[in-house]
Write a protein that holds these residues in place. Structure first.
Motif, mmCIF file in Angstrom:
data_model
loop_
_atom_site.group_PDB
_atom_site.id
_atom_site.type_symbol
_atom_site.label_atom_id
_atom_site.label_comp_id
_atom_site.label_asym_id
_atom_site.label_seq_id
_atom_site.Cartn_x
_atom_site.Cartn_y
_atom_site.Cartn_z
ATOM 1 N N GLY A 65 0.999 -1.176 0.064
ATOM 2 C CA GLY A 65 -0.082 0.036 -0.019
ATOM 3 C C GLY A 65 0.867 1.211 -0.067
ATOM 4 N N SER A 66 0.142 2.330 -0.138
ATOM 5 C CA SER A 66 0.875 3.740 0.071
ATOM 6 C C SER A 66 1.258 4.154 1.144
ATOM 7 N N ASP A 67 0.818 4.027 2.439
ATOM 8 C CA ASP A 67 0.980 4.444 3.511
ATOM 9 C C ASP A 67 0.982 2.988 4.590
ATOM 10 N N PRO A 68 2.005 2.244 4.777
ATOM 11 C CA PRO A 68 1.744 1.190 5.727
ATOM 12 C C PRO A 68 1.621 1.317 7.180
ATOM 13 N N ALA A 69 2.457 2.559 7.541
ATOM 14 C CA ALA A 69 2.253 2.921 8.985
ATOM 15 C C ALA A 69 0.999 3.350 9.416
ATOM 16 N N ALA A 70 0.090 3.578 8.932
ATOM 17 C CA ALA A 70 -1.248 4.092 9.014
ATOM 18 C C ALA A 70 -2.083 3.028 9.580
ATOM 19 N N HIS A 71 -1.794 1.785 9.025
ATOM 20 C CA HIS A 71 -2.917 0.658 9.328
ATOM 21 C C HIS A 71 -2.100 -0.399 10.265
#
Length: 160
Positions: A65-71
């Protein structure tokens, strides 16, 4: 060859097999405590193994994904919940006779393993496997993990 020894050996072989008591199906029956402890250990192993596999799969999906840290937080909590349920089900299936006790032992061992992992793997700020949450919230999450193991054990019990 000694004939006395040979005839004694032949007589031992000709004895009828030992009979089991009425209602017994096997001679290798274990007591309740060893069965529950073994079931708890099996459930904990299933819980930790299932959590590892789910986290590895989730890491692969999140990295795409584009922003893995968010999830990371929600996915990690979901993986822990599913693995605790799987561990509880496995402990109840293994223990057969006392699913609630097996689930409680599995819950205790799982919470000990999670707490030990949180203590062992730290980053620079002393936070790891904690999602940067406070102590009360982490204690609640440990209690929820234990409760999910017990719920999984009750769901996995054998019904007549």
């Amino acid at each position: 060859m000694n004939t006395a020894n040979h005839s004694a050996r032949r007589n031992v072989r000709s004895l009828p097999p030992a009979r089991l008591p009425e209602g017994s199906t096997s001679g290798t029956s274990r007591g309740l405590v060893p069965t529950v402890l073994l079931a708890g250990l099996v459930g904990t192993a299933v819980c930790l193994g299932c959590g590892l596999v789910i986290c590895l799969i989730a890491a692969g999906v999140l990295c795409a994904g584009s922003d893995p840290a968010a999830h990371v937080g929600p996915v990690g909590l979901g993986a822990a919940a599913v693995s605790c349920l799987a561990g509880g089900i496995a402990s109840a299936r293994w223990g057969r006779r006392a699913p609630l006790l097996c689930g409680l032992v599995c819950a205790g061992l799982t919470v000990i393993c999670l707490a030990a992992g949180a203590l062992c793997f730290t980053d620079g700020g002393g936070q790891a496997l904690t999602l940067k949450l406070g102590g009360n919230v982490r204690a609640g999450l440990y209690a929820a993990a234990g409760l999910l193991c017990v719920v999984g054990a009750l769901l996995g019990r054998r019904r007549k």
